[in-house]
Design an enzyme around this catalytic site. Structure first.
Site, PDB file in Angstrom:
ATOM      1  N   SER A   1      22.292  69.885  31.321  1.00 11.80           N
ATOM      2  CA  SER A   1      23.092  70.788  30.744  1.00 11.80           C
ATOM      3  C   SER A   1      22.407  71.419  29.731  1.00 11.80           C
ATOM      4  O   SER A   1      21.827  70.721  28.759  1.00 11.80           O
ATOM      5  CB  SER A   1      24.571  70.379  30.488  1.00 11.80           C
ATOM      6  OG  SER A   1      25.194  71.116  29.859  1.00 11.80           O
TER       7      SER A   1
ATOM      8  N   TYR B   1      30.435  64.999  26.385  1.00 14.24           N
ATOM      9  CA  TYR B   1      29.823  65.504  27.604  1.00 14.24           C
ATOM     10  C   TYR B   1      28.348  65.706  27.461  1.00 14.24           C
ATOM     11  O   TYR B   1      27.620  65.263  28.142  1.00 14.24           O
ATOM     12  CB  TYR B   1      30.473  67.059  27.936  1.00 14.24           C
ATOM     13  CG  TYR B   1      29.955  67.647  29.089  1.00 14.24           C
ATOM     14  CD1 TYR B   1      29.790  67.100  30.427  1.00 14.24           C
ATOM     15  CD2 TYR B   1      29.127  68.816  28.695  1.00 14.24           C
ATOM     16  CE1 TYR B   1      29.126  67.752  31.143  1.00 14.24           C
ATOM     17  CE2 TYR B   1      28.507  69.479  29.544  1.00 14.24           C
ATOM     18  CZ  TYR B   1      28.571  69.044  31.055  1.00 14.24           C
ATOM     19  OH  TYR B   1      27.807  69.688  31.831  1.00 14.24           O
TER      20      TYR B   1
END
Length: 329
Positions: free
Chosen positions: A132, A157
């Protein structure tokens, strides 16, 4: 680009990116099997709708599998016997990680460890996995390059995604497992995730509801259209990085549009596309958010002669057309 008919496992196949990738690979003539845990992070109806609309017509079976369960992963690999693995299953979302950290540990760390172990035991030809753009944290240097320092994540995350890159590197080093990580930048389009701003803003604006806008709409995001993401994934899947004497067969690539857009300008574009005015609730910047995401795509272009270019308005028009049809169904 492809070498013969391959057996390919796509995890997270009922998800946004996974469903399109699996269908595209099946359309190229490969034997594709998908899996998903069909969790309720967002409405499971959307996942089953993707299976029915995207996977089933492409002839892709989507098994229900919990990847954090080692026995289920081993059984999955024994059944599919994949040549290639596209690992897109993960717990997504920055803000959700603030209130539900345990889900991220299971889905993004334990499950990924199981996938790595199964991949090396089965001697697969290439593991392609989702990272990501969040790994860049609050990086002030733009655009973000794959060589930038990424060890200061500002959300759990992001930390799990950075951990995935490190775990994959270690397996690549130890077992010569060809592995490629993809740092996705704000993927959007038809069949997307309802927790993403473009989706939730569309829902709220069409109902006349207020939309939450953080940091006065000055945050910038590198919106990347789903078709561009799929094209990049497919090209990279069939071109793993070879090992050298000094480095394992592991590489990380950005996949972004290389055109960051201020949230306030994104809202203006969405207003134009939807033909409605947004009612805005101004809020301060949220913990875990970053000011800007901006992909340097030179490395991607050099390796597979491709980088995303779909203009935001074009992508949003396609999303609106899909959303109107889907919400009416």
């Amino acid at each position: 680009m492809t070498s013969g008919n391959k057996k390919i496992l796509v995890t997270g196949a009922a998800g946004f990116v996974g469903s399109f990738v699996a269908a595209r690979l099946a359309g190229m003539g490969h034997q594709v099997v998908g899996c998903d845990n069909f969790n309720d992070y967002y409405t499971p109806k959307l996942k089953t709708d993707r299976v029915n609309a995207i996977l089933t017509p492409a002839g892709v079976e989507c098994l229900t599998v919990e990847l954090a369960d080692t026995a289920q992963v081993n059984a999955l690999f024994d059944k599919v016997q994949p040549d290639l693995v596209v690992h897109l299953a993960a717990q997504a979302g920055v803000r959700y990680s603030l209130t539900n950290p345990g889900v991220y540990i299971q889905a993004n760390l334990v499950a990924f460890g199981n996938m790595l172990e199964a991949s090396q035991r089965h001697k697969i030809e290439h593991l392609l996995y989702a990272s990501s753009s969040s790994v860049y944290g609050a990086n002030a240097k733009i655009p973000f390059s794959e060589d930038d320092q990424t060890d200061e994540p500002v959300s759990l995350y992001a930390a799990t995604k950075k951990a995935n890159e490190l775990m994959a590197y270690s397996y690549s080093h130890l077992y010569k497992l060809p592995a490629t990580g993809l740092r996705f930048f704000t993927v959007y389009g038809p069949w997307g995730r309802p927790d993403m701003a473009y989706f939730s803003f569309t829902q709220k604006m069409l109902k006349g509801e207020t939309i939450p806008v953080f940091a006065e709409g000055q945050l910038r995001r590198d919106f990347t259209y789903i078709d561009d993401i799929v094209e990049g994934v497919v090209r990279l899947l069939f071109k793993p990085t070879p090992a050298t004497e000094s480095s394992p067969p592991h590489t990380v690539f950005n996949i972004g549009n290389h055109q960051p857009v201020k949230v306030v300008d994104f809202i203006n574009t969405l207003e134009r596309v939807l033909g409605v005015k947004a009612n805005i609730n101004q809020l301060p910047m949220q913990p875990g958010d970053v000011p800007t995401t901006y992909a340097d795509t030179a490395k991607l272009r050099a390796w597979v002669d491709f980088a995303p270019t779909t203009p935001l308005e074009t992508g949003l028009i396609r999303f609106k057309d899909w959303y109107n049809a889907w919400s009416a169904s």
